[in-house]
Design a protein around this motif. Sequence first.
Motif, PDB file in Angstrom:
ATOM      1  N   HIS A   2     -13.483 -46.846  -3.649  1.00 42.10           N
ATOM      2  CA  HIS A   2     -13.038 -48.163  -4.083  1.00 42.10           C
ATOM      3  C   HIS A   2     -14.228 -49.032  -4.486  1.00 42.10           C
ATOM      4  N   ASP A 223       1.360 -39.266  -0.431  1.00 38.49           N
ATOM      5  CA  ASP A 223       0.010 -39.024   0.072  1.00 38.49           C
ATOM      6  C   ASP A 223      -0.006 -38.418   1.471  1.00 38.49           C
ATOM      7  N   ASP A 226       3.019 -41.319   3.338  1.00 37.76           N
ATOM      8  CA  ASP A 226       4.068 -42.197   2.829  1.00 37.76           C
ATOM      9  C   ASP A 226       4.478 -41.786   1.426  1.00 37.76           C
ATOM     10  N   TYR A 228       6.136 -43.500  -2.182  1.00 38.32           N
ATOM     11  CA  TYR A 228       6.332 -44.766  -2.882  1.00 38.32           C
ATOM     12  C   TYR A 228       7.015 -44.507  -4.229  1.00 38.32           C
ATOM     13  N   SER A 255      -6.553 -49.401 -10.731  1.00 38.17           N
ATOM     14  CA  SER A 255      -6.032 -50.041  -9.528  1.00 38.17           C
ATOM     15  C   SER A 255      -6.557 -49.358  -8.261  1.00 38.17           C
ATOM     16  N   GLU A 260      -6.483 -51.316  -4.524  1.00 39.34           N
ATOM     17  CA  GLU A 260      -5.145 -51.892  -4.417  1.00 39.34           C
ATOM     18  C   GLU A 260      -4.174 -50.927  -3.748  1.00 39.34           C
ATOM     19  N   SER A 261      -3.043 -51.437  -3.339  1.00 40.39           N
ATOM     20  CA  SER A 261      -2.041 -50.651  -2.623  1.00 40.39           C
ATOM     21  C   SER A 261      -1.383 -49.632  -3.547  1.00 40.39           C
ATOM     22  N   PRO A 262      -0.806 -48.561  -2.991  1.00 46.17           N
ATOM     23  CA  PRO A 262      -0.090 -47.583  -3.819  1.00 46.17           C
ATOM     24  C   PRO A 262       1.033 -48.218  -4.642  1.00 46.17           C
ATOM     25  N   GLU A 263       1.739 -49.171  -4.073  1.00 47.86           N
ATOM     26  CA  GLU A 263       2.829 -49.826  -4.816  1.00 47.86           C
ATOM     27  C   GLU A 263       2.279 -50.534  -6.051  1.00 47.86           C
ATOM     28  N   LEU A 264       1.168 -51.221  -5.878  1.00 47.49           N
ATOM     29  CA  LEU A 264       0.596 -51.963  -6.997  1.00 47.49           C
ATOM     30  C   LEU A 264       0.004 -51.019  -8.043  1.00 47.49           C
ATOM     31  N   ARG A 265      -0.556 -49.911  -7.607  1.00 56.85           N
ATOM     32  CA  ARG A 265      -1.076 -48.927  -8.563  1.00 56.85           C
ATOM     33  C   ARG A 265       0.037 -48.431  -9.491  1.00 56.85           C
TER      34      ARG A 265
END
Length: 307
Positions: A2, A223, A226, A228, A255, A260-265
């Motif tokens: 990151h 992953d 979790d 998504y 992302s 950033e979070s997986p949802e945002l990616r």
Amino acid sequence: MHDFKRFGVIFGECLVDDFGDSQRLGGAPFNVARHLHGLGVPAIFISQVGDDINGRNILDHMRQWQMPLSGVAVSKTLPTGRVEVLPDPVEGHRFEILPHQAYDYIPFPEKLPEPVSWLYHGSLALREIGTSRQTLQKLASISNKRFLDINLRAPWWTPDRLAPLLTDSSILKCNVDELETLLAVFSLRSGPVLRDKMRVFADRFSLESMLLTCGPEGSAYWDHNDFYEAAAEPVNNLVNTVGAGDAFSAAWLWSLLRGESPELRLRRGGELAAAVCALQGATPDSLDFYESFMSRWTQGKSLSKPM
């Protein structure tokens, strides 16, 4: 991983997509490299073009966009890659990919800054037994993370050729149809739920995670811990879907590198993919295209809300 200041590599084909009445520069890794450059990600694109008009156009384009040229070799004997893009009543488009192109024999660059934090590559440039495979192996050995974005373009792949690329990849990205094909050719059984299918395939090849694009159904990510999902972004003024998956990969990587979070990616990827569907080719004509995305994304904004 990151950290935007850490050096990355994009490896694979650059070519010309021939639409008949027009030509556009293309190749999945090249598209991803251009998108990431437009989004401000430091990376070197490693490929090879021919000593011809198409190759010169690719290099001129990279100069205009101020992309590093140190990773792109010029072959005196092989032509720059070319793909005929033909309309298809079911898929929207189909590809006629020519054999024995410059990108099939990509040499390892003479100078490459190290360490390599991450490596993105596809599978098409590895279709022939040649220099490209040796270069990829060396790049993989010096890279911390490997993002494999497969392209199952018949007849340019077989399970035997694909299996070594899949094994121990950090992240595998494919589309939902390709996942079904892969499960079938490797004789892997799973339940009907998408999460189970991704888990079974990831376990078979020791993948850290899987990223899946599902067309109008959106996208998914798994992953080991979790699962998504994200809905697809609406497409205004659809022209074609050429390069949408490459745009998704680039925005998703952007992302990820931002932490950033997986949802945002998933949402970032969907936004850029939807915007590219309104273009004639796989990438925009100008770097100005990315300004609105960078402005919103660096402020933590998105077009849509999470599911």
